[in-house]
Enzyme design. Structure first.
Site, PDB file in Angstrom:
ATOM      1  N   ASP A  65       0.829  -1.202   0.000  1.00 56.62           N
ATOM      2  CA  ASP A  65       0.000   0.000   0.000  1.00 56.62           C
ATOM      3  C   ASP A  65       0.877   1.271   0.000  1.00 56.62           C
ATOM      4  O   ASP A  65       1.862   1.353   0.750  1.00 56.62           O
ATOM      5  CB  ASP A  65      -0.855  -0.028   1.280  1.00 56.62           C
ATOM      6  N   GLU A  67       1.716  -0.530  -4.970  1.00 60.15           N
ATOM      7  CA  GLU A  67       0.771   0.524  -5.304  1.00 60.15           C
ATOM      8  C   GLU A  67       1.575   1.823  -5.198  1.00 60.15           C
ATOM      9  O   GLU A  67       1.811   2.333  -4.102  1.00 60.15           O
ATOM     10  CB  GLU A  67      -0.405   0.561  -4.320  1.00 60.15           C
TER      11      GLU A  67
HETATM   12  C1  GLC Z   1      -4.208   3.020  -0.623  1.00 62.19           C
HETATM   13  C2  GLC Z   1      -5.448   2.180  -0.500  1.00 62.19           C
HETATM   14  C3  GLC Z   1      -6.578   3.047  -0.036  1.00 62.19           C
HETATM   15  C4  GLC Z   1      -6.213   3.638   1.309  1.00 62.19           C
HETATM   16  C5  GLC Z   1      -4.883   4.380   1.259  1.00 62.19           C
HETATM   17  C6  GLC Z   1      -4.343   4.653   2.628  1.00 62.19           C
HETATM   18  O1  GLC Z   1      -4.320   3.983  -1.625  1.00 62.19           O
HETATM   19  O2  GLC Z   1      -5.709   1.530  -1.705  1.00 62.19           O
HETATM   20  O3  GLC Z   1      -7.768   2.326   0.065  1.00 62.19           O
HETATM   21  O4  GLC Z   1      -7.211   4.526   1.712  1.00 62.19           O
HETATM   22  O5  GLC Z   1      -3.908   3.602   0.600  1.00 62.19           O
HETATM   23  O6  GLC Z   1      -3.921   3.468   3.243  1.00 62.19           O
END
Ligand code: GLC
Length: 555
Positions: A215, A275
């Protein structure tokens, strides 16, 4: 007249490259299946639905956070990285899930949230109880506020969900949270924080997970040296690569090199996908074999449904993935965006935030068209080299639930933006498994987000065995993909009409998408999959076909 894009597969032992061209299905556990009727999805619910996933034909499940959490941000506020939220299950039930998935030949990827913890995390609670400057506070990012008594935030930075990025703790100090105030950012300069995350990764790898989704992978390491810049200076767009104070700093890759060593100490090595919201040319650093191995490309989430955009995204990303020594990742929907069946139902250029705020009424979505295009786009990406990440419910053709009442909203975006952004709940409404029942087969009681009446017609049992249903289409597509799967190569078919994109994969597999609305001549070859009804001689608009044999541009 073709151009060839080739991604040479790296030398690797068998069984270690499954992720390169996998179909990964994202489960948002609180909205997937509820076994005990408390309104929240749980691990036993998911385990009971493993046959659905196996029948669908996915290679892996990516499980969004299931850790203890106060749900300030849908579970992305983690209070204990090495346990299961009691409302979701137990560690034993997690082991049962792993066994059930592996028994069905499905791998498991878990979400790791390393940028921040929950404010309920014991280390954050210790930090609050400890004095300014203490080792406990050094695990997070505490700074003295401005003003005589520290009554003003250290900087004017804003958080992702809205509001200031600093929260006061009452003694002149403030802590940094790039997301909600309940999500304090870790201090990655602190070796204890690094060590603790290695423990977490080992904990889950030892329990048999096959990979990790990381994440906000680009935000961990920050340059917080004084003086801290203003928000305006932070946003100045002409910084050299790797020089932003908060995001995508080069040093973050030291963290991932260390993680890679840990992943590679397992047999088979554990996989990871980043991500990372970074410019395309910086993605390779996250996706490299010395780093996490793969990185999401979210370009199709932003692309319009048109031939030129789709082709450009594919060309760019195949090139970038090859540069990284990785494979590309295709994403049309996830738990953070408006579902693609709805995005494609709206006129080009629609402001999705405004559409959600209008309760999905302005403009009116053309649902039939959205679904037709969504299926065409899905068939398109499933034919590409690389892996495809599917989001739960897209196999049912679910649109966004755009008219959730304000009092039902859970996403911190709603409150933190002062009601100006509705947030992401509309794609997180619990799944309809059956047409009837108190929550359409999700559980025995009402679901934690209200389901709309039109869910009945889209329920899994209503689509089961129905020729032409979206569920049967996904099953056929995944089965055919598995049969056709081939080397990571793609050859564009040229000479097609302007609205058509066509490409060949080795072994005689051709994918042709008509992004326009006017039918075009059906290309030669045997149709083995179509995203909608097709004739003998014409490929209708907004439709994808897969062909075998000597397929070409036209008959
Ligand atoms: C990422 C996740 C999202 C979350 C954010 C903070 O972007 O996909 O759902 O709110 O991180 O952890």
């Amino acid at each position: 007249m073709t151009d060839l894009l080739e991604t040479p597969a790296p030398p690797a032992a068998p069984g270690t490259t499954w992720w390169r061209q996998a179909v990964v299905y994202q489960v948002y556990p609180r909205s997937f299946a509820d076994s005990n009727g408390d309104g929240t999805g749980d691990l036993p619910g998911l385990t009971a639905r493993v046959p659905h996933l196996a029948r669908l034909g996915v290679d892996a499940v990516w499980l969004s956070p299931f850790y203890p959490s106060e749900l300030a941000d849908g579970g992305y506020d983690v209070a204990d990285h090495r346990d299961v939220d009691p409302r979701i299950g137990t560690l034993e039930q997690f082991d049962e899930l792993v066994a059930a998935l592996h028994g069905a030949g499905v791998k498991l990827i878990v979400d790791v949230v390393p940028n921040h913890s929950s404010d309920r995390h014991p280390w954050f609670q210790q930090a609050l109880a400890a004095a300014p400057g203490s080792p406990e506070r050094e695990r997070y990012v505490f700074r003295r506020g401005r003003g005589e008594r520290g009554e003003l935030p250290p900087t004017d930075w804003t958080a992702a969900f809205g509001g200031p990025a600093w929260e006061p703790v009452g003694d002149g100090q403030w802590y940094l949270h790039l997301f909600a105030p309940e999500q304090p950012d870790w201090n990655w300069a602190n070796p204890e924080v690094r060590e603790d995350h290695l423990r977490t990764l080992r904990f889950w790898a030892d329990r048999g997970v096959d990979g990790f989704r990381i994440d906000v992978a680009h935000a961990l390491v920050k340059d917080l040296s004084e003086p801290l810049p203003s928000a305006a200076d932070l946003a100045a767009g002409d910084l050299p690569d790797g020089a932003h104070r908060l995001f995508d700093r080069d040093e973050v890759h030291e963290v991932y090199r260390e993680w890679r060593e840990l992943f590679d100490s397992y047999d088979p090595p554990r996989t990871a996908v980043a991500e990372a919201w970074v410019p395309a040319h910086r993605r390779a650093r996250y996706a490299s074999p010395e780093g996490l191995g793969q990185a999401f490309n979210f370009d199709l989430l932003q692309a319009g449904f048109d031939a030129a955009s789709f082709r450009a995204v594919v060309e760019d990303n195949l090139r970038l993935a090859a540069q990284a020594g990785s494979s590309s990742t295709w994403v049309l929907s996830n738990h953070d965006v408006v579902r693609h069946a709805s995005r494609y139902a709206l006129p080009a250029g629609t402001d999705e935030e405004a559409w959600l705020l209008s309760g999905g009424t302005e403009p009116v979505a053309d649902r039939e068209r959205g679904l037709r295009r969504a299926r065409a786009a899905t068939a398109f990406v499933l034919a590409l080299p690389g892996s495809t990440y599917l989001y739960q419910g897209e196999e049912l053709g679910l649109p966004e639930v755009a008219d959730l009442p304000a009092e039902a909203l859970q996403d911190p975006t709603w409150r933190r933006s002062g009601g100006t952004r509705k947030g992401r709940d509309g794609c997180r409404v619990p799944l309809p498994w059956s047409a009837g029942g108190p929550s359409h087969g999700f559980g025995d009681g009402p679901a934690h987000l209200p389901q709309p009446g039109w869910y009945a017609a889209l329920a899994a049992d209503a689509q089961e065995g129905e020729a032409g249903s979206t569920l049967e289409f996904y099953r056929r597509a995944l089965a055919q993909r598995a049969r056709s799967q081939t080397a990571e190569e793609l050859e564009w078919v040229t000479g097609t009409p302007a609205d058509v994109v066509a490409f060949r994969r080795p072994g005689g597999w051709t994918c042709v998408t008509n992004f326009g609305t006017t039918p075009v001549p059906m290309p030669t070859g045997r149709v083995v999959l179509s995203s909608g009804p097709v004739g003998e001689t014409l490929l209708p608009g907004e439709t994808t076909v897969w062909l075998e044999g000597e397929a070409g541009a036209g008959r």
